[in-house]
Design an enzyme around this catalytic site. Sequence first.
Site, PDB file in Angstrom:
ATOM      1  N   THR A   1       0.858  -1.249  -0.038  1.00  0.00           N
ATOM      2  CA  THR A   1      -0.075  -0.040   0.042  1.00  0.00           C
ATOM      3  C   THR A   1       0.954   1.354  -0.045  1.00  0.00           C
ATOM      4  O   THR A   1       2.134   1.167   0.438  1.00  0.00           O
ATOM      5  CB  THR A   1      -0.939  -0.038   1.089  1.00  0.00           C
ATOM      6  OG1 THR A   1      -0.094   0.081   2.446  1.00  0.00           O
ATOM      7  CG2 THR A   1      -1.786  -1.286   1.287  1.00  0.00           C
ATOM      8  N   ASP A   2       0.253   2.338  -0.528  1.00  0.00           N
ATOM      9  CA  ASP A   2       0.831   3.608  -0.433  1.00  0.00           C
ATOM     10  C   ASP A   2       0.491   4.519   0.809  1.00  0.00           C
ATOM     11  O   ASP A   2      -0.039   3.806   1.632  1.00  0.00           O
ATOM     12  CB  ASP A   2       0.586   4.574  -1.830  1.00  0.00           C
ATOM     13  CG  ASP A   2      -0.820   4.664  -2.230  1.00  0.00           C
ATOM     14  OD1 ASP A   2      -1.637   4.706  -1.032  1.00  0.00           O
ATOM     15  OD2 ASP A   2      -1.012   4.767  -3.285  1.00  0.00           O
ATOM     16  N   LYS A   3       0.768   5.612   0.593  1.00  0.00           N
ATOM     17  CA  LYS A   3       0.537   6.639   1.935  1.00  0.00           C
ATOM     18  C   LYS A   3      -1.035   7.044   1.939  1.00  0.00           C
ATOM     19  O   LYS A   3      -1.567   7.349   2.939  1.00  0.00           O
ATOM     20  CB  LYS A   3       1.243   8.141   1.517  1.00  0.00           C
ATOM     21  CG  LYS A   3       1.557   8.815   2.682  1.00  0.00           C
ATOM     22  CD  LYS A   3       2.316  10.021   2.475  1.00  0.00           C
ATOM     23  CE  LYS A   3       2.561  10.830   3.718  1.00  0.00           C
ATOM     24  NZ  LYS A   3       3.408  11.971   3.320  1.00  0.00           N
ATOM     25  N   MET A   4      -1.628   6.632   0.798  1.00  0.00           N
ATOM     26  CA  MET A   4      -3.053   6.884   0.758  1.00  0.00           C
ATOM     27  C   MET A   4      -3.809   5.506   1.196  1.00  0.00           C
ATOM     28  O   MET A   4      -5.113   5.308   1.334  1.00  0.00           O
ATOM     29  CB  MET A   4      -3.628   7.142  -0.439  1.00  0.00           C
ATOM     30  CG  MET A   4      -3.157   8.649  -0.840  1.00  0.00           C
ATOM     31  SD  MET A   4      -3.695   9.097  -2.319  1.00  0.00           S
ATOM     32  CE  MET A   4      -2.661   8.154  -3.357  1.00  0.00           C
TER      33      MET A   4
ATOM     34  N   VAL B   1      -3.856   2.791  -0.007  1.00  0.00           N
ATOM     35  CA  VAL B   1      -4.425   1.882  -1.170  1.00  0.00           C
ATOM     36  C   VAL B   1      -3.185   1.049  -1.877  1.00  0.00           C
ATOM     37  O   VAL B   1      -2.277   1.282  -1.734  1.00  0.00           O
ATOM     38  CB  VAL B   1      -5.127   2.490  -2.337  1.00  0.00           C
ATOM     39  CG1 VAL B   1      -6.398   3.250  -1.639  1.00  0.00           C
ATOM     40  CG2 VAL B   1      -4.417   3.751  -3.022  1.00  0.00           C
TER      41      VAL B   1
END
Length: 140
Positions: free
Chosen positions: A15-18, A20
């Site tokens: 996942t990324d910083k958001m 997702v």
Amino acid sequence: MHYTETEINVRYAETDKMDVVYHSNYLIWFEVARTEFIEQVGFSYADMEKAGVISPVVDVKLSYKRSITYPEKIIVKTWIKQYSPIRTVYEYEVIKENGQLAATGETTHVILNRESMRPIRLDRHFKEWHEKYMELYESN
């Protein structure tokens, strides 16, 4: 139509910083699912490579429909969209655990001699593999 379904547990690291799944991970999932597809129909990339043959990706298409987040489980559905003795196009659907379509995609592969990097025909080097792929493709 013959297809396989590969279950994947989404890892936090994907996942990324958001929160997702980062876009490049879908391509890794495609590879995992494609390898399982090949194994389930009775063949192996490893055997192909031992014989001096490779099948690199030459084109990728990917369309995102819905976000996937940690810790979801997904299914990657895989099948042959197009086949010839030199080129195979695999198609994919990434399905969320709630049944929603999250992404669609395809990868195009060619068959090459590892040393010369020149195209070769699957029907001349892996006749059984070619015959099975013809059968699967024609059943679509």
